[in-house]
Scaffold this motif. Structure first.
Motif, PDB file in Angstrom:
ATOM      1  N   PRO A   1       0.817  -1.231   0.000  1.00 30.65           N
ATOM      2  CA  PRO A   1       0.000   0.000   0.000  1.00 30.65           C
ATOM      3  C   PRO A   1       0.847   1.275   0.000  1.00 30.65           C
ATOM      4  N   GLY A   2       1.949   1.272   0.732  1.00 30.66           N
ATOM      5  CA  GLY A   2       2.837   2.427   0.743  1.00 30.66           C
ATOM      6  C   GLY A   2       3.488   2.660  -0.607  1.00 30.66           C
ATOM      7  N   LEU A   3       3.863   1.578  -1.273  1.00 34.92           N
ATOM      8  CA  LEU A   3       4.471   1.680  -2.598  1.00 34.92           C
ATOM      9  C   LEU A   3       3.480   2.225  -3.618  1.00 34.92           C
ATOM     10  N   ILE A   4       2.270   1.706  -3.605  1.00 36.52           N
ATOM     11  CA  ILE A   4       1.242   2.181  -4.537  1.00 36.52           C
ATOM     12  C   ILE A   4       0.947   3.659  -4.295  1.00 36.52           C
ATOM     13  N   HIS A   5       0.786   4.034  -3.033  1.00 35.92           N
ATOM     14  CA  HIS A   5       0.515   5.437  -2.714  1.00 35.92           C
ATOM     15  C   HIS A   5       1.689   6.323  -3.131  1.00 35.92           C
ATOM     16  N   GLY A   6       2.909   5.886  -2.879  1.00 35.26           N
ATOM     17  CA  GLY A   6       4.074   6.675  -3.249  1.00 35.26           C
ATOM     18  C   GLY A   6       4.184   6.894  -4.756  1.00 35.26           C
ATOM     19  N   LEU A   7       3.961   5.839  -5.517  1.00 31.35           N
ATOM     20  CA  LEU A   7       4.006   5.977  -6.964  1.00 31.35           C
ATOM     21  C   LEU A   7       2.870   6.870  -7.480  1.00 31.35           C
ATOM     22  N   TYR A   8       1.698   6.710  -6.874  1.00 31.66           N
ATOM     23  CA  TYR A   8       0.559   7.546  -7.282  1.00 31.66           C
ATOM     24  C   TYR A   8       0.827   9.014  -6.987  1.00 31.66           C
ATOM     25  N   VAL A   9       1.271   9.313  -5.793  1.00 31.98           N
ATOM     26  CA  VAL A   9       1.493  10.699  -5.398  1.00 31.98           C
ATOM     27  C   VAL A   9       2.611  11.336  -6.217  1.00 31.98           C
ATOM     28  N   ASN A  10       3.665  10.594  -6.472  1.00 37.55           N
ATOM     29  CA  ASN A  10       4.802  11.184  -7.173  1.00 37.55           C
ATOM     30  C   ASN A  10       4.617  11.271  -8.683  1.00 37.55           C
ATOM     31  N   TYR A  11       3.848  10.362  -9.268  1.00 33.77           N
ATOM     32  CA  TYR A  11       3.835  10.301 -10.740  1.00 33.77           C
ATOM     33  C   TYR A  11       2.456  10.393 -11.379  1.00 33.77           C
ATOM     34  N   ALA A  12       1.375  10.205 -10.665  1.00 33.06           N
ATOM     35  CA  ALA A  12       0.053  10.266 -11.292  1.00 33.06           C
ATOM     36  C   ALA A  12      -0.601  11.641 -11.132  1.00 33.06           C
ATOM     37  N   ARG A  13      -0.150  12.405 -10.175  1.00 32.54           N
ATOM     38  CA  ARG A  13      -0.743  13.735  -9.974  1.00 32.54           C
ATOM     39  C   ARG A  13      -0.152  14.721 -10.928  1.00 32.54           C
TER      40      ARG A  13
END
Length: 52
Positions: free
Chosen positions: A40-52
């Motif tokens: 969950p931390g990895l998914i959130h980190g990738l989302y926050v850094n690259y999907a926004r």
């Protein structure tokens, strides 16, 4: 610099989020998610850094 943030996000998600967004609410959320489970931390980190 972008590749270093990506590597940090994959290896230690809160470090990658903190490197890009600073020590704030987003990093705290990521730290809690990582402590609950790495994925969950990895998914959130990738989302926050690259999907926004």
């Amino acid at each position: 610099m972008a590749i270093l943030v990506l590597i940090a996000t994959i290896l230690l998600p809160p470090l990658g989020v903190a490197a890009k967004h600073g020590l704030g609410k987003t990093t705290l959320i990521n730290l809690v998610l990582t402590l609950l489970g790495f994925i969950p931390g990895l998914i959130h980190g990738l989302y926050v850094n690259y999907a926004r």
